[in-house]
Design a protein around this motif. Structure first.
Motif, short mmCIF file in Angstrom:
data_model
loop_
_atom_site.label_atom_id
_atom_site.label_comp_id
_atom_site.label_asym_id
_atom_site.label_seq_id
_atom_site.Cartn_x
_atom_site.Cartn_y
_atom_site.Cartn_z
N ILE A 17 86.26 32.46 43.28
CA ILE A 17 86.89 33.38 44.23
C ILE A 17 87.30 32.64 45.49
CG2 ILE A 17 86.41 35.33 45.78
CD1 ILE A 17 84.65 36.49 43.49
N GLY B 220 89.61 33.85 48.43
CA GLY B 220 88.89 35.11 48.63
C GLY B 220 87.57 34.91 49.34
N THR C 64 86.30 42.03 49.64
CA THR C 64 85.19 41.09 49.82
C THR C 64 84.11 41.48 48.82
OG1 THR C 64 85.66 40.74 52.16
CG2 THR C 64 83.41 40.32 51.42
N ALA D 144 88.60 40.49 44.23
CA ALA D 144 88.89 39.58 45.33
C ALA D 144 90.39 39.33 45.44
CB ALA D 144 88.14 38.27 45.14
N ARG D 145 91.06 39.21 44.30
CA ARG D 145 92.51 39.01 44.31
C ARG D 145 93.23 40.21 44.93
NH1 ARG D 145 92.90 36.70 38.11
NH2 ARG D 145 92.47 34.50 38.61
#
Length: 255
Positions: A50, A55, A32, A27-28
């Motif tokens: 997240i 995210g 997705t 996510a970083r």
């Protein structure tokens, strides 16, 4: 900009340990992520981690040994986000410390069912979704036990060797579809699963100290270190890498 930006992925066993670290790092990097785990509470916790960082994530409760559960998670990902670009099949289970002749058939089969058949079921439903996208990447989290012996863990080692073999066959079979399939083989890693196994070790046995002493780097891995390998294999940076079993083991045994 990360080459995972805009990509859609699924991580099993993402409620803790390597799976959680992998989902968060993906996510970083802009992906997705569908966060799946058999434990809904821990999966939700990862999803919230997240989202707190900005995210996008979806939670799905999944028992990888149940085909309907797996199929539903993949279908929900595709329906929600429009497709599936990568998957990290991390969910699994350890086995008790005992030699083969002291295991029951039910115990042996349960470990194989989760670790090997569960990975098979995940791939069975992930691969068609990726093929319809014109390609993708699958990373199966195996183990150092997929490459060498772990004393008193016959079912686990057999299953993880099977995961490595399954990975290699799928890599060849699905390369024409533009799908890369690789495995990551972590050595002893400080996860809740490792701590649980260490707690069941024989009285007077310090499993952590033993593993650290047996590892040339002199320590256990962190979940983030194993996750980094999985994230790289999902990315376009590994675009010409398929069919490998990558050791992330601090220089541990290979035979």
């Amino acid at each position: 900009m990360s080459n995972l930006t805009g990509k859609i992925g699924l991580v099993t066993g993402a409620g803790s340990g390597i799976g959680r670290a992998t989902a968060i790092e993906l996510a970083r990097q802009g992906a997705t992520v569908t966060v799946t785990d058999i434990d809904e509470r821990t999966a939700i916790e990862t999803t919230e981690m997240i989202r707190t960082e900005g995210g996008e994530a979806l939670t799905a409760t999944v028992d990888i040994a149940d085909e309907h559960s797996v199929r539903t998670a993949v279908e929900r990902t595709v329906e929600t986000y429009g497709g599936l670009d990568f998957a990290v099949n991390n969910a699994g289970m350890a086995s008790h410390h005992r030699q083969l002749d002291r295991m029951t058939l039910d115990e042996f089969e349960r470990v194989v069912q989760v670790n090997l058949s569960g990975t098979f079921l995940c791939m069975k439903h992930e691969l068609p979704a990726m093929r319809s996208r014109g390609g993708g990447a699958i990373v199966n989290i195996a183990s150092a036990g997929g490459l060498c012996a772990i004393p008193t863990a016959p079912a686990y080692v057999a299953a993880k060797h099977g995961v490595v073999g399954l990975t290699k066959v799928a890599a060849v079979d699905y390369a024409p579809a533009g799908i890369r399939v690789n495995a990551v083989c972590p050595g002893p890693t400080r996860t809740p699963g490792f701590e649980a196994v260490a707690a069941t070790a024989s009285t007077g046995t310090d499993l952590t100290a033993m593993q650290e002493a047996a590892t040339p780097l002199g320590r256990l891995a962190t979940p983030e270190e194993a996750a980094a390998a999985a994230v790289w294999l999902c990315s376009d940076a590994a675009s010409y890498v398929t069919g490998i079993a990558m050791s992330v083991d601090g220089g541990g045994r290979r035979a």
